[in-house]
Write a protein that holds these residues in place. Sequence first.
Motif, PDB file in Angstrom:
ATOM      1  N   ASP A 276       3.204  -9.979   1.783  1.00 33.82           N
ATOM      2  CA  ASP A 276       3.351  -8.692   1.113  1.00 33.82           C
ATOM      3  C   ASP A 276       4.806  -8.436   0.729  1.00 33.82           C
ATOM      4  O   ASP A 276       5.107  -7.946  -0.359  1.00 33.82           O
ATOM      5  CB  ASP A 276       2.860  -7.558   2.023  1.00 33.82           C
ATOM      6  CG  ASP A 276       1.385  -7.667   2.337  1.00 33.82           C
ATOM      7  OD1 ASP A 276       0.624  -8.076   1.436  1.00 33.82           O
ATOM      8  OD2 ASP A 276       0.986  -7.349   3.478  1.00 33.82           O
ATOM      9  N   LYS A 277       5.706  -8.754   1.648  1.00 31.07           N
ATOM     10  CA  LYS A 277       7.128  -8.579   1.371  1.00 31.07           C
ATOM     11  C   LYS A 277       7.566  -9.454   0.212  1.00 31.07           C
ATOM     12  O   LYS A 277       8.334  -9.024  -0.670  1.00 31.07           O
ATOM     13  CB  LYS A 277       7.937  -8.913   2.627  1.00 31.07           C
ATOM     14  CG  LYS A 277       9.439  -8.809   2.454  1.00 31.07           C
ATOM     15  CD  LYS A 277       9.887  -7.399   2.140  1.00 31.07           C
ATOM     16  CE  LYS A 277      11.421  -7.319   2.106  1.00 31.07           C
ATOM     17  NZ  LYS A 277      11.889  -5.986   1.653  1.00 31.07           N
TER      18      LYS A 277
ATOM     19  N   ARG B  90       5.751 -10.509  -2.266  1.00 27.11           N
ATOM     20  CA  ARG B  90       5.190  -9.916  -3.493  1.00 27.11           C
ATOM     21  C   ARG B  90       6.053  -8.759  -3.961  1.00 27.11           C
ATOM     22  O   ARG B  90       6.377  -8.637  -5.152  1.00 27.11           O
ATOM     23  CB  ARG B  90       3.757  -9.460  -3.208  1.00 27.11           C
ATOM     24  CG  ARG B  90       3.057  -8.764  -4.365  1.00 27.11           C
ATOM     25  CD  ARG B  90       1.770  -8.108  -3.849  1.00 27.11           C
ATOM     26  NE  ARG B  90       1.014  -7.470  -4.897  1.00 27.11           N
ATOM     27  CZ  ARG B  90       0.065  -8.075  -5.609  1.00 27.11           C
ATOM     28  NH1 ARG B  90      -0.225  -9.339  -5.378  1.00 27.11           N
ATOM     29  NH2 ARG B  90      -0.594  -7.430  -6.547  1.00 27.11           N
ATOM     30  N   ARG B  91       6.431  -7.895  -3.028  1.00 24.28           N
ATOM     31  CA  ARG B  91       7.245  -6.736  -3.381  1.00 24.28           C
ATOM     32  C   ARG B  91       8.600  -7.173  -3.943  1.00 24.28           C
ATOM     33  O   ARG B  91       9.084  -6.619  -4.932  1.00 24.28           O
ATOM     34  CB  ARG B  91       7.442  -5.841  -2.147  1.00 24.28           C
ATOM     35  CG  ARG B  91       6.161  -5.145  -1.704  1.00 24.28           C
ATOM     36  CD  ARG B  91       6.334  -4.469  -0.347  1.00 24.28           C
ATOM     37  NE  ARG B  91       7.248  -3.337  -0.399  1.00 24.28           N
ATOM     38  CZ  ARG B  91       6.913  -2.103  -0.756  1.00 24.28           C
ATOM     39  NH1 ARG B  91       5.664  -1.827  -1.117  1.00 24.28           N
ATOM     40  NH2 ARG B  91       7.812  -1.133  -0.753  1.00 24.28           N
ATOM     41  N   GLU B  92       9.198  -8.183  -3.325  1.00 23.37           N
ATOM     42  CA  GLU B  92      10.505  -8.642  -3.799  1.00 23.37           C
ATOM     43  C   GLU B  92      10.412  -9.286  -5.176  1.00 23.37           C
ATOM     44  O   GLU B  92      11.343  -9.169  -5.985  1.00 23.37           O
ATOM     45  CB  GLU B  92      11.120  -9.609  -2.790  1.00 23.37           C
ATOM     46  CG  GLU B  92      11.539  -8.959  -1.485  1.00 23.37           C
ATOM     47  CD  GLU B  92      12.566  -7.855  -1.685  1.00 23.37           C
ATOM     48  OE1 GLU B  92      13.464  -8.007  -2.545  1.00 23.37           O
ATOM     49  OE2 GLU B  92      12.465  -6.815  -0.997  1.00 23.37           O
TER      50      GLU B  92
ATOM     51  N   VAL C 266       3.234  -2.041  -7.790  1.00 23.23           N
ATOM     52  CA  VAL C 266       3.171  -3.319  -7.083  1.00 23.23           C
ATOM     53  C   VAL C 266       1.724  -3.718  -6.791  1.00 23.23           C
ATOM     54  O   VAL C 266       1.400  -4.918  -6.744  1.00 23.23           O
ATOM     55  CB  VAL C 266       4.001  -3.252  -5.780  1.00 23.23           C
ATOM     56  CG1 VAL C 266       3.321  -2.392  -4.733  1.00 23.23           C
ATOM     57  CG2 VAL C 266       4.281  -4.653  -5.235  1.00 23.23           C
TER      58      VAL C 266
ATOM     59  N   GLU D 120       5.501   1.829  -5.708  1.00 21.80           N
ATOM     60  CA  GLU D 120       4.381   1.607  -4.785  1.00 21.80           C
ATOM     61  C   GLU D 120       3.047   1.539  -5.528  1.00 21.80           C
ATOM     62  O   GLU D 120       2.111   0.873  -5.078  1.00 21.80           O
ATOM     63  CB  GLU D 120       4.337   2.704  -3.721  1.00 21.80           C
ATOM     64  CG  GLU D 120       5.641   2.892  -2.953  1.00 21.80           C
ATOM     65  CD  GLU D 120       6.051   1.673  -2.135  1.00 21.80           C
ATOM     66  OE1 GLU D 120       5.227   0.766  -1.961  1.00 21.80           O
ATOM     67  OE2 GLU D 120       7.209   1.646  -1.668  1.00 21.80           O
TER      68      GLU D 120
END
Length: 417
Positions: free
Chosen positions: A8-9, A11-13, A334, A331
């Motif tokens: 998840d991290k 993907r966010r980055e 993403v 949020e």
Amino acid sequence: MRDFLPQDKARRERVLAVIRERYRAHGFDEIETPVVEDYDRLHAGIGGDNEKLAFNVLKRGLDAEAIIAAADDPAALSDLGLRYDLTVPLARFYATHRAELPTVFRSLQIAPVWRAERPQKGRYRQFVQCDIDIIGDGSARAEAELMVASLDALDALGLEGGVIRVNDRRALDGMLDVFGFAAEERPGVLITIDKLDKIGIDGVAAELRERGATPAAADAFEAFGRRPTPEADLPFGEAQIRAALPEGIDDAVVAGLVALGDAVAAARGGEVPLAFDPFLVRGMGYYTGTIFELAHPSVGYSLGGGGRYDGMIGRFLGQSVPAVGFSIGFERIVDLVADGVDAASRTLVLVHDADVPVGELVAHKAALIATGARVRLERRTKNLTALLARSAADGYGEFATVSAGADTAALEFKPLA
């Protein structure tokens, strides 16, 4: 407030990297501000309803007696608070560093903010905002730059087809004048009109009357809301805007909106992904001119928004400074972006037996990293299939088995999928 697993991290980055790169390409310079601001600044009446959601920091050194004595006065208990948006910190930042900044400053901020929300789907107490702002330019060029940059970022994320709904707080004020709402009732009237998408014209008209709004004005608003809407079939431009507004709206406001559409069209190869919405309100009380929200056909909620807030920075400087900003709802975005691949050229797993010397393992890893690969070491387990499946789920694409004395160049890599 949430934890994020590695995938998840990552993907966010990836999404943040695209947004940051696109905004920087459009000439915005990234800044960073502290997570806390002075209590008085956060509660200066410029943050709208968000001020009620601020997390405040208790003053140091207060004993129990002092806390009890000040229990009914938050300002006496707190001298700092967590930022609830990035606009108030930007205003303070600009007022502090104005002499060191260009006359027209294009700011980029990407950072977490905190609000004491009631947690629910899509609403969190800690979330990331991606803001771009232009300070020092009072022309429609600034709005056009913000909109073009944000649409470009959306396109780069694979979310083509975005549309920006546009209005102007001066047009809203003009409408309320035409309908006959008194000045003192307008803040409440706008709060009710802002619910139009959720409760419809019947609900808005009923709530206006429940609020005790001027009866004739409520009747005029309801009649206008029930009229045929020919503007819905018109492209963004003067005809659409005029058709969507009652008679009597300032010509200069309409001309400014038309100029904005022309500027965006010029940047987008003739495409005008704008739609005029006469009932778009935006809840922040500091907006003074153009306001806008980013919509996408895949979802029924906005993916961002902003507007012109020419009066805010003057609160800190004592003189008027034009400013306009756009905030992407990170949020929300993403969750819409398709899964990407790791930025590294290769993602490799080295599966080794227990007897392989540590020195050899780290040497293999360092040699492969030097080629631009991302590398993970994994000790062989009895259930090799499960180990490889987990590695694939973590985003790795290839694996090789490593024996003692092996040559890095001779390792045989196989696809994990």
